[in-house]
Design a protein around this motif. Structure first.
Motif, mmCIF file in Angstrom:
data_model
loop_
_atom_site.group_PDB
_atom_site.id
_atom_site.type_symbol
_atom_site.label_atom_id
_atom_site.label_comp_id
_atom_site.label_asym_id
_atom_site.label_seq_id
_atom_site.Cartn_x
_atom_site.Cartn_y
_atom_site.Cartn_z
ATOM 1 N N THR A 93 0.832 -1.203 0.000
ATOM 2 C CA THR A 93 0.000 0.000 0.000
ATOM 3 C C THR A 93 0.867 1.255 0.000
ATOM 4 N N ASP A 149 -5.576 -1.174 -5.093
ATOM 5 C CA ASP A 149 -5.057 -1.722 -3.833
ATOM 6 C C ASP A 149 -6.095 -2.667 -3.248
ATOM 7 N N GLU A 150 -5.810 -3.947 -3.298
ATOM 8 C CA GLU A 150 -6.715 -4.990 -2.805
ATOM 9 C C GLU A 150 -8.135 -4.836 -3.354
HETATM 10 MG MG LIG Z 1 -2.156 -2.696 2.053
#
Ligand SMILES: [Mg+2]
Ligand SMILES: Nc1ncnc2c1ncn2[C@@H]1O[C@H](COP(=O)(O)OP(=O)(O)OP(=O)(O)O)[C@@H](O)[C@H]1O
Lengths: 242, 408
Positions: free
Chosen positions: A55, A176-177
């Motif tokens: 991240t 991100d994810e």
């Molecule tokens: Mg992360």
């Protein structure tokens, strides 16, 4: 059909990028002297254990955060010298984001969420509407234009986010994810969708993820541990994993 | 313009996301402004009423005297009745009424007591248009003609003298040639007013006073009252030009206390405005800060999407401006309705002694100049928006990463 990463025009370049957090007396090197190039048209997965710095790295590439040292270049532009307003401008024009959750502005409908970005770009109402509607159609959400985010499923919300990330034709989409909050069917669909959009539009994707499905579909797989890249495999190898 | 189209819907819809908080801010602003406007109208009424009470006693809008009279109001500082030029200047529509008076220091004596006061020789008919004393007769009756030989005293003075209507008192004053003039008067009536006035003045017919003092048709003062709407300063200037050698003064100089009360009330309205505004500001900042903190993720998202911090600031500020604006409109409607409903007068009879002490009448007529009404409302709106800059800056300067990290 195999892009040659070394020769291709690099959309993202990281050189000696570090991000150091001070936890009291202890220093945490969230990202530690990292070098990375992401080529135009890439569809890359960035994986690694929790806390490995995925991240943090994505945020620095997206200009949401600044490295402690090192340089990040996006589409030829060095981010280190840019003001907050310039970074916003750069994100608007060159970067699309898809986060794990809360991607959408709650008071705007699906269509308005997409139009919002075009509106920031100063595109007139007619074109805005047509492009936003087309983007929604691309992610298979025709008919959902007027729905507020709270009336969309998690998978649908992520699709709207993907549509919005792509609508301004950015140089790169940072995710991100994106699948972390989805059931496996929705996650599969979202990954397929992103892969398909990448293939169709050539938009570069860099996806931070734990999700094996994403890694399996990625053309390039970058692994991080403790803020460093520990493996970086392209093409056939990824296919082998599959 | 495009920018507005972008942020207006966002701001407006965001307002209604937390109806409870929005309602709280609305109520805070509306109630604050309501209290400011209604209070201003009441204070204004009070100031006007106390000014009128003072001016209606004897002062009028202004007065004309011989030079030096105001410093030493003796019989020698008298003047002849107004000449043709001054008369012409007084007999104009801007001057509603004017009267001539003899006004000298005197001593009143009963069987029990001797007290100092001011003896006024008046024209009873004309006096009614200038002063409300003729209409405040508590016992007996007021004077009838210019040559009325009776005397009207204050009620409280009569008590101190232990005299009453129908009995006689002696008045002594210096006459024109410097000797002591003395005359017996029958008490014709007693007037009621504040105690100071009741103790200070005694009235008789103007010709009776002139004869007693041996001053022919000489007078001490001219008091005039302007028609409503006539501006004081230019009228004073005009009369000064027509009354060469005489001393023309506006009420603000003749009754400095009333003038002070007047400016004090105005200052007080603004002090109240600031006090109320501090309360409103606390309410606005609290609710808006909460709103911003709750939506920190959203501001992070907006930044990630490429919205410039300045535009985020504008959006949050616009939200506040809309919200406070709606509150201001509610406050204006409610206070406007209240002031309108009270326009017939608020009777303060129940605290009359107190009101009289400060010098106001019993009935207040709340009103607020339209310009003042809008000015204050606008001021509150502007100040509210300025205060809301604080939460708005917080939103715009939240670091996107920290904002987004709330997302996971
Ligand atoms: Mg992360
Ligand atoms: N704002 C911050 N302040 C201090 N430390 C931080 C901050 N953000 C991240 N870190 C630390 O930096 C390291 C990397 O965190 P990061 O969130 O980038 O990891 P990640 O790979 O995304 O993990 P996950 O898979 O759990 O999302 C962690 O040790 C984390 O505790």
């Amino acid at each position: 059909m195999q892009p040659d990463t070394s020769d291709a025009h690099a959309i993202v370049t990281c050189r000696g990028v570090s991000k150091i957090y001070a936890h009291g007396a202890v220093e945490v090197r969230a990202v530690d002297g990292l070098d990375l190039d992401v080529a135009a048209g890439d569809f890359a997965a960035l994986s690694g254990p929790s806390g490995s710095g995925k991240t943090t790295l994505l945020n620095m590439i997206g200009g949401l955060d600044r490295p402690t040292s090192g340089t990040v270049t996006v589409d030829g532009e060095d981010l280190s010298g840019l003001s907050a307003a310039h970074l916003a401008e750069l994100r608007l024009h060159k970067i699309g984001f898809v986060f794990q959750a809360y991607n959408l502005i709650p008071v705007l409908s699906a269509l308005e969420n997409i139009e919002f970005v075009l509106q920031l770009l100063g595109i007139d109402a007619k074109e805005r509407h047509d492009r936003a509607a087309a983007a929604l159609a691309d992610v298979g959400l025709t008919g959902m234009e007027e729905r507020r985010p709270s009336h969309l499923s998690g998978g649908q919300q992520q699709r709207v986010a993907v549509a919005r990330a792509l609508v301004a034709r950015p140089a790169i989409v940072l995710a991100d994810e994106p699948t972390a909050n989805l059931d496996s069917k929705s996650a599969d669909d979202l990954v397929s969708l992103m892969a398909e959009l990448n293939a169709r539009s050539g938009t570069t994707f860099l996806i931070g993820t734990h999700d094996a499905r994403v890694i399996a579909r990625a053309r390039r797989h970058i692994e991080m541990i403790d803020g460093k890249i520990t493996s970086d495999t392209t093409g056939d190898l990824a296919d082998v994993v599959q | 313009m495009e920018t507005f189209k972008l942020i207006v819907p966002l701001a407006w819809r965001s307002l209604w996301r937390n109806p409870r908080r929005t309602a709280i801010t609305l109520v805070v602003v509306a109630v604050g402004l309501y209290s400011i406007l209604v209070f201003a109208a009441l204070l204004d009424a009070w100031a006007q009423s106390s000014r009128d009470a003072q001016l209606n006693l004897l002062t009028g809008s202004g007065q004309i005297h011989a030079k030096g009279y105001l410093d030493d109001p003796v019989v020698d500082r008298r003047m002849p009745p107004p000449g043709a030029k001054l008369r012409a200047a007084l007999d104009v529509p801007q001057v509603r009424e004017w009267v001539e008076r003899v006004r000298v220091p005197a001593v009143v004596q009963s069987e029990y007591k001797t007290l100092p006061l001011t003896l006024l020789g008046v024209k009873p008919q004309a006096e009614r248009a200038i002063s409300f004393l003729p209409s405040q007769i508590a016992e007996g009756s007021y004077l009838i003609g210019n040559a009325d030989p009776g005397i009207v005293l204050g009620r409280h003075l009569a008590q101190r003298l232990k005299t009453r209507v129908g009995k006689r008192v002696i008045l002594m004053a210096q006459n024109a040639d410097g000797s002591l003039a003395q005359r017996a008067f029958q008490v014709k009536g007693l007037f009621a007013s504040n105690q100071t006035a009741e103790d200070s003045y005694a009235f008789t017919g103007i010709e009776t006073a002139q004869k007693m003092l041996g001053i022919g048709n000489g007078i001490s003062e001219i008091s005039f009252r302007l028609a409503s709407g006539a501006a004081l300063a230019p009228e004073i200037a005009r009369l000064r030009a027509a009354a060469a050698g005489l001393d023309v003064k506006p009420w603000k100089l003749l009754a400095p206390l009333a003038a002070a009360v007047d400016s004090f009330m105005t200052a007080f309205v603004y002090i109240w405005l600031w006090v109320m505004f501090v309360f409103m500001a606390i309410g606005i900042v609290n609710t808006q800060l909460m709103a911003v903190f709750e939506r920190v993720r959203e501001f992070g998202l907006l930044q990630a999407l490429g919205m410039r911090p300045s535009l985020i600031l504008a959006q949050v500020l616009l939200e506040s401006a809309l919200l406070i604006g709606v509150g201001v409109v509610f406050g204006m409607i409610a206070s406007g309705a209240t002031i309108f409903a009270l326009r017939g007068g608020v009777d303060l009879g129940f605290l009359a002694r107190g009101a009289e002490f400060i010098g106001a009448g019993h009935v207040l007529y709340p009103h607020l100049a339209l310009s003042e009404f809008f000015e204050m409302s606008f001021l509150v709106w502007v100040l509210g928006v300025v205060i809301a800059l604080w939460p708005a800056r917080k939103a715009a300067h939240s670091r996107p990463v920290e904002a987004m990290s709330h997302a996971t």
